[in-house]
Write a protein that holds these residues in place. Structure first.
Motif, short mmCIF file in Angstrom:
data_model
loop_
_atom_site.label_atom_id
_atom_site.label_comp_id
_atom_site.label_asym_id
_atom_site.label_seq_id
_atom_site.Cartn_x
_atom_site.Cartn_y
_atom_site.Cartn_z
N GLY A 93 -6.32 -26.12 6.27
CA GLY A 93 -7.36 -25.15 5.95
C GLY A 93 -8.39 -25.53 7.09
N GLN A 94 -8.76 -26.65 7.45
CA GLN A 94 -9.78 -26.57 8.64
C GLN A 94 -9.34 -26.24 9.99
OE1 GLN A 94 -10.67 -31.21 9.35
NE2 GLN A 94 -11.84 -30.50 11.06
N TYR A 95 -8.26 -26.49 10.50
CA TYR A 95 -7.82 -26.14 11.60
C TYR A 95 -7.40 -24.88 11.66
CZ TYR A 95 -8.32 -30.94 13.68
OH TYR A 95 -8.85 -32.16 13.86
N GLY A 361 -10.95 -29.04 5.40
CA GLY A 361 -10.84 -27.88 4.63
C GLY A 361 -11.68 -26.82 5.60
N GLU A 362 -11.46 -25.39 4.66
CA GLU A 362 -11.85 -24.42 5.71
C GLU A 362 -13.18 -24.25 6.00
OE1 GLU A 362 -10.69 -20.54 3.78
OE2 GLU A 362 -8.68 -21.11 3.50
N LEU A 363 -14.12 -24.78 4.82
CA LEU A 363 -15.51 -24.85 5.19
C LEU A 363 -15.73 -25.77 6.39
CD1 LEU A 363 -17.05 -25.10 1.51
CD2 LEU A 363 -17.62 -23.45 3.20
N SER A 364 -15.24 -26.92 6.46
CA SER A 364 -15.36 -27.52 7.59
C SER A 364 -15.20 -27.01 9.08
CB SER A 364 -14.68 -28.92 7.37
OG SER A 364 -14.73 -29.89 8.72
N GLY A 365 -13.96 -26.28 8.91
CA GLY A 365 -13.46 -25.54 9.84
C GLY A 365 -14.55 -24.43 10.38
#
Length: 590
Positions: A93-95, A361-365
């Protein structure tokens, strides 16, 4: 009980047992393609045998069996594989979030193309070189003005697109916060329902499947930590990363006190107070929306926060962190909480405000890509400002910044101060009358074109673009950029004009920009590589998960046939006992 009636009960128990097994198998087949469904298995065991040993029990060869029973209907799950899948979902999700925006960044810079900045920089200096050969012609000066305008417009366009992309990243953060809060509400409700049903001695398999599916989706948004509690209850928190730790030791999902949980809010505005310059210590107004939901004015909350410098971070750095993050912790009522998990109220300090910065995760990305956008924006601003300073210095033959100079590049206000990629433009006076362009050694003495030649030579000059300071106390103006950074102006005896000396520790304008593009390309390539690698790893774990929990139609059909034959065999036992009882009841009369 023994005898024929005991045998009848054994056959009856076998029918009921295999009827439940057939029901479970049918349920598996019906949900073979249901996302998140775990195949279920009827656990069969013998019923309590007849004749418990004791002082008064009748002697016999052994305990008589009384048939079978379905003791439990269990899900087939492997918790370790579930953990691995969720770990990989967080990284993917992050990347994936980063990759999406980095590809957009590449599209914005649009390199290499005929209309890209790199090509326009070359055409800009080519136009000045042509002007050095035709210093008296309006066509050559028009060419310089048009190429300069095209370059400035492209820098403006890229800057504006970068800001829109950053807004899109913030919009993605807001949408993710809304989705996460909806998921947390549903998981909390499922958690309570599952615990209640489990306490009554039943196993709510389908509800636990739904909860696990939501947890999988939640793990792709940010890293989570799960702790099992009694009655199939769960406590869910964010990972132990200090920046992601929930305040006050509370959880986002918990079995005990399920209403005393934390949620998230989205900060939409950060506005300096009266007489406070943005980035400086003082009082700021922040506006956040409960649960991230901006569709209703009822969710809007305004707060006043005090922002000050400290030993670790300046006020500007604290504000930048909040602007990048945009997500704060709140209680279930949507009130912002401090580090102890207590509501802050309508005013407080930015140091009390609990922000959420997940490690993956997506939020971090989405949060991290804003740093990339800001970094490229700053580099673009440095390129625009250094280009303006060096061209203006030679065009006006001065390292100073005097109001009587004819500046070539200005900002939208017609000044050289604070030129950025957003506002750089060609002096409107020059665009109105291109003959104002200073091309020769002397103003009005246009024949030699030496000044234009000196400007065209800037393409090969190394300048300290990368060390330019755009803001703050150490901000560079034209004079400090040329003198303090060692870029220098010297008299060229052959041309008879001041030219830029340059600095061997610097970069050429074109090379500086190409370095930006190469860095972006490497970042995008690395992000794409990690996404592909993580996808392959995730698919491996998913296959292992499906091998354990997935429904195999071939296996279920085999079980169906097996249970069917067992059902029929038990029915045959009952029919046989019925015939024997008929002999005893009716046959003895004859």
């Amino acid at each position: 009980m023994s005898g024929l009636f005991g045998t009848l009960n054994i056959g009856k128990s076998g029918i009921f047992t295999h009827q439940k097994a057939i029901d479970v198998t049918s349920h598996n087949i019906a949900n073979a393609n249901t996302e998140g469904y775990s195949r279920q298995r009827a656990e069969m065991q013998t019923r309590r045998p007849f004749s418990t040993p004791g002082m008064n029990s009748a002697g016999s060869v052994g305990q008589m069996g009384t048939g079978s029973i379905v003791s439990q209907i269990n899900r087939v799950r492997d918790t370790f594989i579930d953990y691995q899948v969720r770990e990989e979902l967080g990284t993917l999700g992050q990347y994936s979030g980063r990759d999406k925006f980095l590809r957009e960044l590449e599209n914005i810079f649009n390199e290499p193309t005929d209309t890209g900045v790199s090509n326009l920089i070359g055409k800009f200096f080519d136009a000045w070189h042509e002007l050095s050969k035709q210093a008296n012609t309006s066509n050559a000066k028009t060419g310089v003005a048009e190429q300069s305008k095209a370059l400035a417009n492209e820098l403006n366009r890229i800057y504006n697109q970068l800001q829109k992309l950053k807004e899109n990243a913030q919009e993605s953060i807001k949408d993710t916060v809304v989705n996460v809060n909806h998921m947390l509400d549903e998981i909390n409700e499922l958690n309570k329902e599952i615990a209640e049903i489990s306490f009554m001695g039943q196993t709510p398999n389908d509800l636990m499947d739904r909860r696990d599916l939501l947890i999988d989706e939640l793990s792709s948004k940010f890293g989570i930590k799960i702790e099992k509690r009694g009655s199939n209850g769960l406590d869910i928190s964010t990972k132990s990363d200090p920046n992601a730790q929930p305040p006050g030791g509370l959880n986002i999902v918990q079995k005990v006190n399920p209403d005393d949980v934390l949620k998230f809010a989205y900060v939409s505005e950060i506005v300096p107070g009266e007489n406070v310059k943005d980035g400086q210590p003082g009082t700021y107004k922040i506006v956040y929306y409960k649960n991230g939901d901006m569709t209703s004015g009822k969710n809007r909350v305004e707060m006043e926060i005090e922002v000050s410098d400290d030993d670790k971070l300046s006020a500007a750095e604290k504000l930048d962190q909040l602007r990048q993050c945009r997500v704060i912790w709140t209680n279930k009522n949507g009130e912002a909480v401090n580090k102890e998990g207590k509501p802050i109220g309508e005013s407080g300090s930015i140091d009390d405000l609990s922000t959420f910065t997940p490690s993956n995760g997506e939020l971090s990305g989405y949060m991290s890509v804003q740093d990339d956008i800001d970094a490229y924006t700053e580099k673009l601003n440095k390129l625009a400002r250094s280009l303006a300073f060096t061209v203006n210095a030679i065009h006006s033959q001065s390292a100073g910044n005097y109001e009587d100079e004819l500046l070539f590049f200005v900002n939208k206000d017609g000044k050289e101060e604070d030129i950025t990629a957003e506002n750089i433009c060609v002096n409107p006076d020059i665009l109105k009358d291109v003959m104002l362009i200073n091309a020769g050694k002397e103003i009005g003495g246009e024949g030699d074109g030496n000044r234009a030649l000196a400007i065209s030579g800037l393409r090969d000059k190394l300048t300290q673009i990368q060390n330019m300071v755009l803001d703050g106390k150490g901000k560079h103006n034209r004079e400090s950029f040329i003198n303090e950074l060692g870029n220098g102006l010297i008299m060229d005896d052959e041309l008879g004009v001041l030219v830029l000396k340059g600095n061997t520790g610097g970069s050429k304008p074109d090379n500086y920009f190409k370095g930006m593009i190469n860095e972006l390309g490497n970042q995008a390539l690395e992000s794409k590589r990690i996404v592909e690698k993580q996808y392959i790893r995730l698919m491996g774990f998913q296959e292992s998960k499906y091998a354990v929990s997935g429904v195999s139609l071939d296996e279920e059909m085999t079980n169906m046939i097996q249970f069917q034959h067992a059902y029929q065999a038990n029915a045959k036992i009952i029919a046989t006992v019925d015939e024997l009882l008929d002999v005893i009841v009716n046959g003895l009369k004859r």
